[in-house]
Structure formats: structure tokens, C-alpha cells
Design an enzyme around this catalytic site. Structure first.
Site, PDB file in Angstrom:
ATOM      1  N   HIS A 154       0.842  -1.193   0.000  1.00 20.67           N
ATOM      2  CA  HIS A 154       0.000   0.000   0.000  1.00 20.67           C
ATOM      3  C   HIS A 154       0.882   1.250   0.000  1.00 20.67           C
ATOM      4  O   HIS A 154       2.112   1.157  -0.083  1.00 20.67           O
ATOM      5  CB  HIS A 154      -1.000  -0.020   1.162  1.00 20.67           C
ATOM      6  CG  HIS A 154      -0.373  -0.103   2.524  1.00 20.67           C
ATOM      7  ND1 HIS A 154       0.496   0.845   3.007  1.00 20.67           N
ATOM      8  CD2 HIS A 154      -0.490  -1.033   3.511  1.00 20.67           C
ATOM      9  CE1 HIS A 154       0.869   0.513   4.231  1.00 20.67           C
ATOM     10  NE2 HIS A 154       0.303  -0.627   4.556  1.00 20.67           N
ATOM     11  N   CYS A 214      -4.139  -3.984  23.868  1.00 21.55           N
ATOM     12  CA  CYS A 214      -2.973  -3.630  23.054  1.00 21.55           C
ATOM     13  C   CYS A 214      -3.293  -2.302  22.358  1.00 21.55           C
ATOM     14  O   CYS A 214      -4.351  -2.161  21.741  1.00 21.55           O
ATOM     15  CB  CYS A 214      -2.715  -4.707  22.011  1.00 21.55           C
ATOM     16  SG  CYS A 214      -1.643  -4.135  20.679  1.00 21.55           S
ATOM     17  N   LYS A 216      -7.283   7.794   9.113  1.00 19.30           N
ATOM     18  CA  LYS A 216      -6.315   6.707   9.121  1.00 19.30           C
ATOM     19  C   LYS A 216      -6.594   5.753   7.954  1.00 19.30           C
ATOM     20  O   LYS A 216      -7.744   5.451   7.666  1.00 19.30           O
ATOM     21  CB  LYS A 216      -6.435   5.958  10.460  1.00 19.30           C
ATOM     22  CG  LYS A 216      -5.237   5.088  10.732  1.00 19.30           C
ATOM     23  CD  LYS A 216      -5.300   4.412  12.092  1.00 19.30           C
ATOM     24  CE  LYS A 216      -4.251   3.324  12.108  1.00 19.30           C
ATOM     25  NZ  LYS A 216      -4.121   2.607  13.326  1.00 19.30           N
ATOM     26  N   HIS A 246      -3.805  -2.916  18.515  1.00 14.64           N
ATOM     27  CA  HIS A 246      -4.855  -3.808  18.018  1.00 14.64           C
ATOM     28  C   HIS A 246      -6.184  -3.655  18.761  1.00 14.64           C
ATOM     29  O   HIS A 246      -7.183  -4.249  18.356  1.00 14.64           O
ATOM     30  CB  HIS A 246      -4.360  -5.260  18.067  1.00 14.64           C
ATOM     31  CG  HIS A 246      -3.220  -5.482  17.123  1.00 14.64           C
ATOM     32  ND1 HIS A 246      -1.905  -5.383  17.510  1.00 14.64           N
ATOM     33  CD2 HIS A 246      -3.218  -5.722  15.792  1.00 14.64           C
ATOM     34  CE1 HIS A 246      -1.137  -5.576  16.450  1.00 14.64           C
ATOM     35  NE2 HIS A 246      -1.890  -5.784  15.406  1.00 14.64           N
ATOM     36  N   CYS A 288       0.169 -10.532  22.682  1.00 21.30           N
ATOM     37  CA  CYS A 288      -0.751 -10.031  21.664  1.00 21.30           C
ATOM     38  C   CYS A 288      -0.447 -10.746  20.365  1.00 21.30           C
ATOM     39  O   CYS A 288       0.666 -10.661  19.844  1.00 21.30           O
ATOM     40  CB  CYS A 288      -0.621  -8.518  21.462  1.00 21.30           C
ATOM     41  SG  CYS A 288      -1.623  -7.954  20.044  1.00 21.30           S
ATOM     42  N   LYS A 340      -7.940  -1.086   6.030  1.00 25.53           N
ATOM     43  CA  LYS A 340      -8.684  -1.998   5.183  1.00 25.53           C
ATOM     44  C   LYS A 340     -10.177  -1.906   5.502  1.00 25.53           C
ATOM     45  O   LYS A 340     -11.015  -1.888   4.602  1.00 25.53           O
ATOM     46  CB  LYS A 340      -8.193  -3.425   5.451  1.00 25.53           C
ATOM     47  CG  LYS A 340      -7.975  -4.218   4.182  1.00 25.53           C
ATOM     48  CD  LYS A 340      -7.341  -5.549   4.524  1.00 25.53           C
ATOM     49  CE  LYS A 340      -7.405  -6.503   3.355  1.00 25.53           C
ATOM     50  NZ  LYS A 340      -6.787  -7.784   3.671  1.00 25.53           N
ATOM     51  N   HIS A 348       4.024   1.397   2.302  1.00 29.23           N
ATOM     52  CA  HIS A 348       5.169   0.631   1.795  1.00 29.23           C
ATOM     53  C   HIS A 348       5.840   1.389   0.653  1.00 29.23           C
ATOM     54  O   HIS A 348       7.067   1.448   0.553  1.00 29.23           O
ATOM     55  CB  HIS A 348       4.726  -0.729   1.249  1.00 29.23           C
ATOM     56  CG  HIS A 348       4.012  -1.610   2.236  1.00 29.23           C
ATOM     57  ND1 HIS A 348       2.721  -2.040   2.026  1.00 29.23           N
ATOM     58  CD2 HIS A 348       4.402  -2.142   3.413  1.00 29.23           C
ATOM     59  CE1 HIS A 348       2.356  -2.814   3.042  1.00 29.23           C
ATOM     60  NE2 HIS A 348       3.353  -2.884   3.902  1.00 29.23           N
ATOM     61  N   CYS A 400       0.483  -8.396  17.429  1.00 28.36           N
ATOM     62  CA  CYS A 400       1.857  -7.884  17.465  1.00 28.36           C
ATOM     63  C   CYS A 400       2.868  -9.017  17.381  1.00 28.36           C
ATOM     64  O   CYS A 400       4.051  -8.774  17.127  1.00 28.36           O
ATOM     65  CB  CYS A 400       2.125  -7.126  18.765  1.00 28.36           C
ATOM     66  SG  CYS A 400       1.139  -5.650  18.985  1.00 28.36           S
TER      67      CYS A 400
END
Ligand SMILES: [Zn+2]
Length: 645
Positions: free
Chosen positions: A17, A142, A294, A145, A125, A297, A20, A128
Site C-alpha cells: 500500500h 494492546c 487513518k 490492536h 498479543c 482496510k 510501503h 503484534c
């Protein structure tokens, strides 16, 4: 000097995405900049392919882990060439060479007593893939997450990270550039104020088999971070490779801020335990939000590199990302903002400067670099600004301040555009006694463009190649030998190419739209006043496609009258073939009654504009000779509305 730049190896639990792409464009840009500066470079990227999440994603996709990682890894490998990203090496953690290196390193660290076996209870987690400390939790969850970690007790192998805490603090304090920008250095130092815990580096095979087996206990596989970080050594052929000997001392890592801790704490302590010097610098960037939200997905707003390439091409995408984000801070992405930069910074500022300058050299100097005469103040100032730009550009690029480096270049582009207007070469061209002056002005422009081109090689490689070609330069540029004034050779040929950047339509970003000052021949001028259109004549060429976007038609004037309170304007009613109103600035040249019945040529698809309260729907073409205007006509009668092409 040798320079080694890396991106993180990207975890194959997701497709490539924007984030990256940004990291990898940064690494490519800095790699090209170092090459331009005469350094030897290695640039590595790749994929991280072990761990719980991969095993899980593979089983969901109905594939074996190997099939799954082969497929996703290819998506990453194939994402980069269309963005003009050219790594020297694409590494995968499932490469046999990497597996061997990880096992050798584990053996070595174990043999010297930095790995021990122990029972551990902690909060794990799964997202993670690590144990979290109580302090890291936010409301029991977390923080990344937003789910509670599970309490787990198991026996595992641990790396004595705590042993290197004092050394690490000292190293960071002694090397202010070790972690940049400074905010991240401060974040790490503040974290290191608390005692550092040892790092769990294994997972029992009862829970996970998709990993590299520990060489000293086959009931365990290696924890993903210990496996992943070592890729930076594998890629150079550690321990015996020639590249390792040459490039490790110049190692610089580029990462996003979510993986600061593994890179700033785990990695240098592992290297220290191995007896290796740490990397030279760690560069940490922020996140791209999408329209200030943000990217995720679940929100369906993930931006893919392939879409950017398709809509804007590699160069505009690279330019936008480098220009828009202040390295280290979060930034907002929108297609609208990219489009605006494409149309203003690229098509307007840079593209226009380039095509205007080259067109003038083509028209006034027979397409050859002219021999300059004595510079005047304006020329010396232009030259000084261009040379100062290079100094600023190099300094900012070295510090990963890409946005500032580009601001310095665009400042000079703006100055050069002003220099053209001020010195009006097209006026000089008319006067025989001003030919030397004309030559000096055009030479100054060509030299400025040559230096601008030099700075563009790392940023927009394809465009820099086109610019070099047009200026008659060869090679990929070299800041050391070409960063001086006066190197373009008088008498050498320039090659007028097509425009560097298409202007894109705001509604359909993948289709070029007509430029605002498209078809306008020297002796033809618009007879309609349009607010704010008093720009200098456009020296650029247009493509046939751009010409085709002009809707030129035959129109018959059926009525004409003076516009109240205006000496210049006439209100015309024309048939083309439907009736429309056009306001034309020809009242000083024609009586209304002289015009009725005449056939003229109009631009039928001009945006309507209001003049003295009347909406004008088009423009009548007329020839201009001094102060005199003569409207266009046809040599024989034609059906009103016929297309002119
Ligand atoms: Zn988590």
C-alpha cells in the site's frame, strides 16, 4: 564512501500500500542521490515471511504457507519497478541463504552465553506477535490492536538484551544522528530510562512451525523479529561477503514509526552481541492518512501503488510523496492534492519553464546553445540563485529533508520563470542590436535548467532523463563534476521534446484536459476579455490531442449591438448552429451593422464568462496587427456550426 540503504522487509500478511511505497521511494531516492554524489551504493528491500500471522493467512487462503508467501512476495517485488524503484537486492526471509545466516548467528550468540532458556509468563498479543508489558496496555488492550492480550506461560529462549542497555544509551547519546528525526531519538531514550527486559526469541513448535528452527533446539522456531532484522546482514553476504566488508559501515535503515522499537533497541543490541558495529543511522518516518483519516482496510480507503502509477505515473507520484510529507511527521494524502501538485508544480512551474525556454532556443537560436556575452546583474543573480540551490539541495537531501530540498529547487524554478518575463527574450529577438543580450539570457536559462535537471535525477528519474535528452546532455548526472556553472557547450544542439507533464483534469485524473492558453497563433488574438488572462504569451508547443480538444466552429453573426458603458465591447448573437451570445472586444474596429451576416470562426467550448453583466459563450477569433483587429472570415459560405480543424 560506501552507502547501504534498506527498507524494512515488508510483512506479507498484507498487499503493498501507500505506506510501503513511500518507505521504498525514500530508499530509492536516497540511493540515487548517493550515486549522483559519486558514492558506491547498495539498496535492499524484500519481504518478511515467517510467523503466526502468515501461517494463519495462508490457511485462510487455502494455501500452504510457502505458496502463500510466494504469491504475496511477488506482489511486492512487482510493485516497485513501475514506480522507478530499482533495488540492488530483493531479499526474502524464506531464502535458504537467509535461513543459514540466522542459524549461524543464533549459534554464535548462544555459544557466547547471550541466549538462555527460561519460563516466561506474560501477556501475548497475537496481532503484534509479541509479549506486551503492563505499561504498554491502554485500558487493558494492546494499543495497536485494541484487543486484550492473552496471558500465556511457556518455556522459551531469551536474548540478554538487558546486558547492552547501558552501552546502547551511551551510543545514542554519543551519536546524535543515530536515530533521526530527533523526536524518535528522544522517544527511544525515554523508553530506555526504564530497565530493559530480555527479549524472548523463540516460539515452541507446539504453537508455531512456520519459522526458522533454532539450531540448538529443534522444538523451537525463531521469533520473527530476530529472524527479520538479520536480513540486513544476509543481504550483504555476512560474515564473509565482499559487500559486507565494504558496505556495512555505511548502513542506514529507513522505517515507519510503528517499528521503531525493534530497530532502535533490539537490532543494535543484537549487533553488539555479535561484536559488530551498529548501523550508521536509522531514519524514521510518519504515517500517511487518507483525506485526514487513518488508512485502513476496514475503512476501504487503502491506496495501492498500482493505482497511483496508473493515474499519475511514477514521477508525479514520487514528487508528490517526497514534497508533501515532512520526513518524520504524519501527512495527509488525497488524490485532489496530488492532482494540484501535478498541475501547478509540475505542469505549470517546471514543465512550462522547460518548454518555454527550449522553444525560444529553438526559434531564436536555430536549436543550438547560444554563446553568451557579458552577464548583467539579472544574469548574475540567476546564476547565484541556481548555484545556491545546489548547495541547499545537497544539504537537505543528506538530512532526509526531501520536502525542503524540493522547496529550494522550486524557488529557483519560480525565479527562472520571472527572469523570462523580466527579460522578455521574444522582444530582444526582434531587435538586431540585442542579439548578444538574447544569447546571454537564453544561455543563463539553459544553464539554470541543466542544474535543475541534475537535482531531479533522484526525485523523478524518467523526467530527468527526458530533460537531459532535450538539453543534449548524456549520462545520468554527477553532482561532483557537473555542479558548476557554465558547462553546457555553446553550439551544441537541443532537442525540443513533448511537454514533460500533462495537465490533468480534476474530474478524470487519467485524462489530459486542454491547457488554458492552448491554440493561439502569433497573429491571432482573442477578441473577448477574460478576467485574469493577461499572461505572457505561451511559448510552449501543444500536442495534436490538445489541439483536438478545442472546439472551433463556423458561426454566423445574426445580431450585434454595443454594450452599454463600454467603448470596447460588442454583444454578438451568433448561430453555430444553435444561437448563442458572445461578447467581443472589437467595438473600436467594427460598427455593429457591419458585422451582421458575416461568418467568423469561434472557440465554441470556452468556459462561459460574464462581461459587463452579459454571459459570453465562446470567443471570436481575430487577427491582430499593431492596434488593429480584423475578425476571421471564410473564403466561401459554410453551414453555421461546421467544425474547423
Ligand atoms: Zn497488538
Amino acid at each position: 564512501m560506501s552507502f547501504y540503504v534498506t527498507t524494512p522487509i515488508f510483512y506479507v500478511n498484507a498487499q503493498p500500500h501507500l505506506g510501503h511505497a513511500y518507505t521504498t521511494i525514500i530508499a530509492d531516492t536516497i540511493s540515487r542521490f548517493k550515486i549522483l554524489s559519486g558514492e558506491k551504493v547498495r539498496f535492499q528491500t524484500g519481504t518478511d515471511e515467517h510467523g503466526d500471522k502468515i501461517a494463519e493467512a495462508a490457511s485462510k487462503a487455502g494455501e500452504t504457507p510457502q505458496e502463500y508467501v510466494d504469491r504475496i512476495s511477488d506482489l511486492f517485488r512487482e510493485a516497485w519497478p513501475p514506480l522507478s524503484i530499482r533495488p540492488d537486492r530483493f531479499i526474502r526471509t524464506t531464502d535458504p541463504a537467509h535461513i543459514r545466516t540466522v542459524q549461524e548467528i543464533l549459534q554464535k550468540v548462544h555459544a557466547q552465553g547471550d541466549i538462555y532458556f527460561s519460563e516466561y509468563s506474560g501477556l501475548y498479543c497475537k496481532g503484534c506477535e509479541r509479549f506486551l508489558t503492563e505499561k504498554e496496555l491502554v485500558d487493558g488492550n494492546c494499543p495497536d490492536h485494541l484487543t486484550p492480550p492473552s496471558p500465556i506461560t511457556e518455556q522459551n529462549y531469551f536474548f540478554r538484551m538487558s546486558k547492552y542497555q547501558t552501552w546502547l544509551i551511551d551510543h545514542i547519546q554519543a551519536n546524535p544522528d543515530f536515530i533521526t528525526p530527533e523526536r524518535y531519538r528522544n522517544e527511544v531514550l525515554s523508553f530506555l530510562k526504564e530497565p530493559l527486559e530480555d527479549l524472548c526469541i523463540s516460539r515452541p513448535t507446539s504453537r508455531l512451525t512456520w519459522g526458522i528452527p533454532l539450531p540448538f533446539d529443534d522444538k523451537f522456531v525463531t521469533y520473527v523479529w530476530f529472524d527479520a532484522l538479520i536480513n540486513y546482514l544476509t543481504g550483504l553476504g555476512y560474515p564473509d561477503g565482499a559487500d559486507f566488508a565494504e558496505f556495512w559501515s555505511g548502513a542506514e535503515h529507513v522505517i515507519a514509526k510503528d517499528i521503531l522499537k525493534p530497530h532502535a533497541i533490539y537490532w543494535p543490541t543484537i549487533l553488539r552481541s555479535l561484536g559488530l558495529p551498529p548501523f550508521r543511522r536509522l531514519h524514521v518516518h510518519g504515517y500517511w492518512n487518507i483525506n485526514d483519516t487513518k488508512m485502513s482496510k476496514s475503512l476501504g480507503n487503502v491506496v495501492r501503488p498500482a493505482e497511483l502509477v496508473e493515474k499519475f505515473g511514477a514521477d508525479a507520484t514520487r514528487y508528490f510523496l517526497l514534497r508533501e510529507m515532512t520526513f518524520g511527521l504524519d501527512s495527509s494524502f488525497s488524490y485532489e492534492a496530488l492532482l494540484t501538485r501535478q498541475n501547478t508544480d509540475l505542469a505549470n512551474d517546471l514543465g512550462n519553464l522547460f518548454s518555454r525556454s527550449l522553444t525560444m532556443v529553438n526559434n531564436f537560436c536555430a536549436g543550438r546553445v547560444p554563446q553568451p556575452g557579458e552577464p548583467e546583474t539579472a544574469d548574475s543573480e540567476m546564476r547565484a540563485a541556481a548555484l545556491a540551490m545546489l548547495v541547499e539541495y545537497r544539504e537537505q537531501m543528506e538530512n532526509f529533508a526531501f520536502s525542503r530540498a524540493l522547496q529550494a529547487v522550486w524557488k529557483v524554478i519560480g525565479l527562472a520563470n520571472k527572469y523570462i518575463v523580466t527579460n522578455a527574450p521574444w522582444e530582444l529577438a526582434k531587435l538586431p542590436e540585442k542579439q548578444e543580450r538574447l544569447a546571454t539570457v537564453l544561455y543563463t536559462l539553459l544553464e539554470t535548467l541543466r542544474l535543475i535537471t541534475l537535482t531531479m535525477h533522484p526525485i523523478m528519474p524518467e523526467t530527468a532523463g527526458k530533460m537531459s535528452g532535450s538539453l543534449g546532455l548524456s549520462g545520468n548526472g554527477d553532482l561532483r563534476s557537473q555542479g558548476e556553472w557554465g558547462l553546457i557547450t555553446p553550439g551544441s544542439a537541443i532537442n525540443l521534446g513533448p511537454p514533460l507533464f500533462p495537465r490533468l483534469d480534476h474530474k478524470k485524473p487519467n485524462q489530459p484536459a486542454p491547457p488554458p492558453t492552448a491554440k493561439k497563433e502569433k497573429k491571432t488574438t482573442r477578441t473577448q476579455d477574460k478576467p485574469g488572462s493577461a499572461a505572457a504569451p505561451d511559448q510552449g508547443l501543444i500536442s495534436f490531442e490538445q489541439f483536438q480538444q478545442l472546439d472551433l466552429r463556423v458561426a454566423e453573426i445574426v445580431a450585434a449591438e454595443k454594450v452599454a458603458k463600454s467603448d470596447r465591447l460588442l454583444k454578438l448573437t451568433v448561430k453555430a448552429p444553435g444561437e448563442r451570445t458572445i461578447v467581443a472586444g472589437i467595438a473600436e474596429h467594427y460598427q455593429p451593422e457591419d458585422l451582421v451576416g458575416r461568418q467568423v470562426i469561434i472557440v465554441a467550448n470556452l468556459k462561459p464568462a460574464k462581461l459587463m453583466g452579459i454571459t459570453s459563450q465562446g470567443m471570436v477569433l481575430a487577427a491582430k496587427e499593431g492596434d488593429r483587429l480584423v475578425v476571421t472570415g471564410l473564403s466561401g459560405p459554410v453551414t453555421p456550426g461546421s467544425k474547423v480543424a
